[in-house]
Scaffold this motif. Structure first.
Motif, PDB file in Angstrom:
ATOM      1  N   LEU A 193       0.833  -1.203   0.000  1.00  0.00           N
ATOM      2  CA  LEU A 193       0.000   0.000   0.000  1.00  0.00           C
ATOM      3  C   LEU A 193       0.871   1.259   0.000  1.00  0.00           C
ATOM      4  O   LEU A 193       0.503   2.276  -0.575  1.00  0.00           O
ATOM      5  CB  LEU A 193      -0.958  -0.002   1.200  1.00  0.00           C
ATOM      6  CG  LEU A 193      -2.035  -1.105   1.162  1.00  0.00           C
ATOM      7  CD1 LEU A 193      -2.904  -1.061   2.406  1.00  0.00           C
ATOM      8  CD2 LEU A 193      -2.915  -0.992  -0.070  1.00  0.00           C
ATOM      9  N   ARG A 194       2.055   1.181   0.632  1.00  0.00           N
ATOM     10  CA  ARG A 194       2.981   2.312   0.567  1.00  0.00           C
ATOM     11  C   ARG A 194       3.491   2.514  -0.855  1.00  0.00           C
ATOM     12  O   ARG A 194       3.534   3.623  -1.367  1.00  0.00           O
ATOM     13  CB  ARG A 194       4.185   2.072   1.507  1.00  0.00           C
ATOM     14  CG  ARG A 194       5.240   3.187   1.404  1.00  0.00           C
ATOM     15  CD  ARG A 194       6.529   2.836   2.102  1.00  0.00           C
ATOM     16  NE  ARG A 194       7.193   1.664   1.569  1.00  0.00           N
ATOM     17  CZ  ARG A 194       7.851   1.620   0.411  1.00  0.00           C
ATOM     18  NH1 ARG A 194       7.919   2.690  -0.364  1.00  0.00           N
ATOM     19  NH2 ARG A 194       8.445   0.520   0.013  1.00  0.00           N
ATOM     20  N   GLU A 195       3.856   1.400  -1.511  1.00  0.00           N
ATOM     21  CA  GLU A 195       4.363   1.477  -2.891  1.00  0.00           C
ATOM     22  C   GLU A 195       3.373   2.154  -3.826  1.00  0.00           C
ATOM     23  O   GLU A 195       3.743   2.930  -4.686  1.00  0.00           O
ATOM     24  CB  GLU A 195       4.630   0.060  -3.438  1.00  0.00           C
ATOM     25  CG  GLU A 195       5.989  -0.483  -3.115  1.00  0.00           C
ATOM     26  CD  GLU A 195       6.147  -1.897  -3.661  1.00  0.00           C
ATOM     27  OE1 GLU A 195       5.371  -2.292  -4.542  1.00  0.00           O
ATOM     28  OE2 GLU A 195       7.036  -2.604  -3.183  1.00  0.00           O
ATOM     29  N   GLU A 196       2.100   1.832  -3.650  1.00  0.00           N
ATOM     30  CA  GLU A 196       1.118   2.390  -4.587  1.00  0.00           C
ATOM     31  C   GLU A 196       0.699   3.800  -4.197  1.00  0.00           C
ATOM     32  O   GLU A 196      -0.078   4.448  -4.890  1.00  0.00           O
ATOM     33  CB  GLU A 196      -0.108   1.491  -4.706  1.00  0.00           C
ATOM     34  CG  GLU A 196      -1.017   1.495  -3.513  1.00  0.00           C
ATOM     35  CD  GLU A 196      -2.278   0.683  -3.772  1.00  0.00           C
ATOM     36  OE1 GLU A 196      -3.352   1.278  -3.666  1.00  0.00           O
ATOM     37  OE2 GLU A 196      -2.193  -0.512  -4.085  1.00  0.00           O
ATOM     38  N   GLY A 197       1.200   4.307  -3.057  1.00  0.00           N
ATOM     39  CA  GLY A 197       0.909   5.686  -2.671  1.00  0.00           C
ATOM     40  C   GLY A 197      -0.439   5.865  -2.008  1.00  0.00           C
ATOM     41  O   GLY A 197      -0.971   6.973  -1.955  1.00  0.00           O
ATOM     42  N   ALA A 198      -1.034   4.767  -1.500  1.00  0.00           N
ATOM     43  CA  ALA A 198      -2.328   4.882  -0.807  1.00  0.00           C
ATOM     44  C   ALA A 198      -2.181   5.762   0.427  1.00  0.00           C
ATOM     45  O   ALA A 198      -3.121   6.434   0.851  1.00  0.00           O
ATOM     46  CB  ALA A 198      -2.829   3.493  -0.395  1.00  0.00           C
ATOM     47  N   VAL A 199      -0.990   5.770   1.007  1.00  0.00           N
ATOM     48  CA  VAL A 199      -0.699   6.566   2.189  1.00  0.00           C
ATOM     49  C   VAL A 199       0.829   6.671   2.268  1.00  0.00           C
ATOM     50  O   VAL A 199       1.533   5.809   1.750  1.00  0.00           O
ATOM     51  CB  VAL A 199      -1.293   5.875   3.456  1.00  0.00           C
ATOM     52  CG1 VAL A 199      -0.535   4.615   3.811  1.00  0.00           C
ATOM     53  CG2 VAL A 199      -1.388   6.809   4.645  1.00  0.00           C
ATOM     54  N   GLN A 200       1.330   7.741   2.871  1.00  0.00           N
ATOM     55  CA  GLN A 200       2.778   7.816   3.094  1.00  0.00           C
ATOM     56  C   GLN A 200       3.101   7.090   4.404  1.00  0.00           C
ATOM     57  O   GLN A 200       2.304   7.102   5.328  1.00  0.00           O
ATOM     58  CB  GLN A 200       3.230   9.275   3.182  1.00  0.00           C
ATOM     59  CG  GLN A 200       3.147   9.997   1.840  1.00  0.00           C
ATOM     60  CD  GLN A 200       3.625  11.429   1.940  1.00  0.00           C
ATOM     61  OE1 GLN A 200       4.739  11.700   2.393  1.00  0.00           O
ATOM     62  NE2 GLN A 200       2.789  12.359   1.524  1.00  0.00           N
ATOM     63  N   ILE A 201       4.259   6.440   4.431  1.00  0.00           N
ATOM     64  CA  ILE A 201       4.650   5.700   5.639  1.00  0.00           C
ATOM     65  C   ILE A 201       5.961   6.269   6.167  1.00  0.00           C
ATOM     66  O   ILE A 201       6.918   6.452   5.403  1.00  0.00           O
ATOM     67  CB  ILE A 201       4.842   4.197   5.310  1.00  0.00           C
ATOM     68  CG1 ILE A 201       3.595   3.628   4.639  1.00  0.00           C
ATOM     69  CG2 ILE A 201       5.255   3.418   6.557  1.00  0.00           C
ATOM     70  CD1 ILE A 201       2.641   2.867   5.489  1.00  0.00           C
ATOM     71  N   MET A 202       5.969   6.572   7.431  1.00  0.00           N
ATOM     72  CA  MET A 202       7.186   7.040   8.102  1.00  0.00           C
ATOM     73  C   MET A 202       7.544   6.025   9.198  1.00  0.00           C
ATOM     74  O   MET A 202       6.702   5.195   9.579  1.00  0.00           O
ATOM     75  CB  MET A 202       6.959   8.413   8.761  1.00  0.00           C
ATOM     76  CG  MET A 202       6.280   9.441   7.871  1.00  0.00           C
ATOM     77  SD  MET A 202       7.435  10.304   6.824  1.00  0.00           S
ATOM     78  CE  MET A 202       6.358  11.444   5.951  1.00  0.00           C
ATOM     79  N   TYR A 203       8.761   6.127   9.724  1.00  0.00           N
ATOM     80  CA  TYR A 203       9.177   5.265  10.836  1.00  0.00           C
ATOM     81  C   TYR A 203       9.886   6.096  11.889  1.00  0.00           C
ATOM     82  O   TYR A 203      10.550   7.097  11.560  1.00  0.00           O
ATOM     83  CB  TYR A 203      10.104   4.147  10.344  1.00  0.00           C
ATOM     84  CG  TYR A 203       9.363   3.090   9.556  1.00  0.00           C
ATOM     85  CD1 TYR A 203       8.730   2.030  10.202  1.00  0.00           C
ATOM     86  CD2 TYR A 203       9.262   3.181   8.165  1.00  0.00           C
ATOM     87  CE1 TYR A 203       8.021   1.070   9.479  1.00  0.00           C
ATOM     88  CE2 TYR A 203       8.550   2.228   7.441  1.00  0.00           C
ATOM     89  CZ  TYR A 203       7.932   1.167   8.104  1.00  0.00           C
ATOM     90  OH  TYR A 203       7.221   0.235   7.399  1.00  0.00           O
ATOM     91  N   SER A 204       9.756   5.676  13.133  1.00  0.00           N
ATOM     92  CA  SER A 204      10.437   6.357  14.228  1.00  0.00           C
ATOM     93  C   SER A 204      11.948   6.191  14.064  1.00  0.00           C
ATOM     94  O   SER A 204      12.424   5.178  13.547  1.00  0.00           O
ATOM     95  CB  SER A 204       9.986   5.760  15.564  1.00  0.00           C
ATOM     96  OG  SER A 204      10.780   6.287  16.605  1.00  0.00           O
ATOM     97  N   VAL A 205      12.716   7.204  14.536  1.00  0.00           N
ATOM     98  CA  VAL A 205      14.183   7.074  14.500  1.00  0.00           C
ATOM     99  C   VAL A 205      14.665   6.200  15.654  1.00  0.00           C
ATOM    100  O   VAL A 205      15.811   5.755  15.676  1.00  0.00           O
ATOM    101  CB  VAL A 205      14.879   8.457  14.546  1.00  0.00           C
ATOM    102  CG1 VAL A 205      14.675   9.206  13.243  1.00  0.00           C
ATOM    103  CG2 VAL A 205      14.386   9.291  15.711  1.00  0.00           C
ATOM    104  N   ASP A 206      13.770   5.926  16.606  1.00  0.00           N
ATOM    105  CA  ASP A 206      14.072   5.020  17.723  1.00  0.00           C
ATOM    106  C   ASP A 206      13.903   3.587  17.221  1.00  0.00           C
ATOM    107  O   ASP A 206      12.797   3.146  16.921  1.00  0.00           O
ATOM    108  CB  ASP A 206      13.106   5.317  18.879  1.00  0.00           C
ATOM    109  CG  ASP A 206      13.358   4.413  20.090  1.00  0.00           C
ATOM    110  OD1 ASP A 206      14.061   3.395  19.932  1.00  0.00           O
ATOM    111  OD2 ASP A 206      12.827   4.715  21.176  1.00  0.00           O
TER     112      ASP A 206
END
Length: 541
Positions: A423-436
């Motif tokens: 779903l991230r690849e297709e751009g349905a939503v942007q995905i972020m991750y914590s730096v922790d």
């Protein structure tokens, strides 16, 4: 050496291509207009219903279950059909404002835009926002004023609003006769003919119309006197005070041809389609790392503007939507992938028509093709033959909503990871991750709340994974232009969360604009951007 036959073939096919996207505020009637264009294009025989297996009636262009349940367009689809020897590629876009990012990407693949306006409401917030995107790209804009079969505003005041608020010159190509229950038809200024329409049941068939010349004595019997006199008065005013039609200005995105009608009853739809074919911009040169490249350039090239997972849930497929920009696409051809430097054989190209697809052998500039995507394509990727080239990337919108997504069922770990990744690849939503590093749950970043609901719905429906969302108190997003090194120089930042995007770039989340402005004031050397930095079109691999 390129053959003269190929050059002539390319020229002929480019000439007959027309490609456009429809932009509008939710509920302006976009899906209805799309259906009616397909009806007149002969692509469907009854609007609102290519009958499904159990004779369910549903809109052809809205294929996702959630769209059909809610009566809204969430995804972009592509609808291709022939009309009067022209090949039309209609890029159907989401109607809901929470999906403006998907619309933004689709507009990157469009040559023209049709701005749909509700006659009673005029310009609405989402229409204005999408107009700004069209303006950035200088897209020609055609305006269709819809719902004339209901009470609405005066046509002249709608033209005035477009001119004053959008800074566009207007030219009324046709003019409505009456409004609401008294909406009888339109006067076509191109032919100087009056088209009087007859209503059909819910507009499911093409509207029958009676055509008479302006001075025809039969008008007295066919039209009420006050409507006829009002029409003559309006036409005189338009001829004296209105602008002349200037196609150069239309093609530069500075003048909009305006059409009046009712998609629901089919009044004016066919006239719009005929004029659009004459006035619309054909596929044109696009900016690349080799400079501007004309569609007649003999080598094939195109770019990915959309990815969609599970269009066919039975086959768990992933489809990359490619806009063909130059040359001739042929089935089984081998192309180069600009970002990775790999060579790819395009063995199963498809022509798309909402959820229906058929195999194709050739495609030309202006066309959109679907390619199976086993994880190799990303939005903005260029594929090409011949000398290396890359088209400009497609930027991401700045998200305004954040939530940590959790998978409460450890046994579904693999399905959860796969679903989030696709779903991230297709751009349905942007995905972020914590730096922790100890916090591994993905952070969803969305433009609107409905994006969260769709991701959860699709993870459940397509991957069998239930999820929980914990909303985060951030509303403003900025990418750090010069990367991690620049961020480290600043030291500790308060009232801000630092995360990394899917390409491991630093992103700062702020609770509000004031917090963001305070950081910019305290650290003027720290360059922040509202959109994700684009990868350069000149990068060598």
């Amino acid at each position: 050496m390129i053959s003269n036959d190929l050059q002539a073939d390319l020229q002929t096919e480019v000439e007959r291509r027309r490609n456009f996207a429809i932009i509008s505020h939710p509920d302006a009637g976009k899906t209805t207009l799309t259906e009616k264009l397909l009806l007149y294009g002969g692509a469907i025989h009854e609007a609102g219903a290519v009958k499904a297996r159990r004779a369910q009636r549903k809109a052809t262009s809205d294929w996702m279950a959630m769209e059909q349940q809610r009566g809204i367009s969430i995804t972009s689809t592509v609808l291709q059909f022939e009309y009067h020897n022209a090949q039309i590629n209609l890029l159907d876009t989401p109607g809901h404002q929470d999906f403006s990012e998907d619309t933004y990407r689709t507009l990157a693949a469009a040559d023209n835009a049709v701005m749909l306006i509700d006659a009673a409401k005029g310009l609405e917030p989402q229409t204005r926002k999408l107009f700004e995107v069209c303006k950035l790209r200088s897209l020609p804009i055609f305006t269709f004023v819809n719902k004339l079969d209901r009470p609405g505003r005066e046509p002249l005041s709608l033209l005035d609003e477009i001119e004053k608020e959008l800074g566009l010159q207007t030219y009324a190509v046709n003019w409505p006769i009456g409004m609401g229950d008294r909406f009888k038809g339109v006067f076509d200024r191109r032919t100087q003919e009056i088209h009087l329409f007859e209503r059909t049941a819910h507009g499911s068939k093409a509207a029958a119309d009676t055509i008479v010349n302006l001075g025809d004595p039969r008008i007295e019997q066919l039209l009420e006197q006050d409507l006829y006199y009002q029409l003559k008065e309006d036409i005189e005013l338009l001829e004296e005070a209105g602008s002349e039609l200037d196609l150069d200005l239309v093609h530069q995105g500075k003048m909009t041809p305006v059409f009046f009608g009712s998609a629901m009853t089919n009044f004016g739809v066919e006239l719009f389609l005929n004029a659009f074919l004459d006035y619309a911009l054909k596929p044109y040169a696009r900016v690349s790392s080799m400079g501007e490249i004309a569609p007649s350039y003999p080598e094939f090239s195109g770019f990915v503007f959309k990815l969609q997972a599970n269009m066919d849930p039975k086959h768990r497929d992933r489809v990359a939507f490619i806009r063909v920009c130059t040359g001739k696409f042929e089935k089984d051809m081998t192309v180069n992938h600009a970002r990775t430097g790999k060579t790819i054989r395009l063995s199963r190209p498809q022509k798309l028509f909402a959820q229906d697809r058929e195999s194709i052998d050739v495609a030309y500039p202006g066309d959109v093709i679907g390619l199976n995507n086993p994880g190799m394509f990303a939005i903005g990727d260029t594929i090409y033959t011949g000398q290396k080239l890359e088209y400009e990337g497609i930027p991401s919108f700045s998200p305004e909503l954040y939530a940590v997504m959790r998978n409460p069922n450890p046994s579904k770990f693999k399905q959860f990871q796969k679903g989030v990744s696709e779903l991230r690849e297709e751009g349905a939503v942007q995905i972020m991750y914590s730096v922790d590093e100890s916090k591994r749950d993905p952070i969803l970043a969305a433009v609107g709340q409905l994006q969260f609901e769709v991701v959860q719905f699709r993870l459940q429906n397509e991957y069998g994974v239930e999820t929980l969302l914990d909303l985060l108190p951030y509303t403003v997003t900025r990418w750090v232009v010069d990367g991690w090194e620049a961020l480290e120089k600043v030291g500790r930042i308060f009232n801000t969360m630092t995360v990394k995007d899917s390409l491991n770039r630093p992103v700062l989340l702020f609770r509000n604009e004031w917090n963001c402005q305070q950081l910019e004031a305290d650290h003027p050397d720290l360059k922040l951007s509202k959109i994700a930095p684009l990868t350069s079109v000149t990068t060598d691999n």
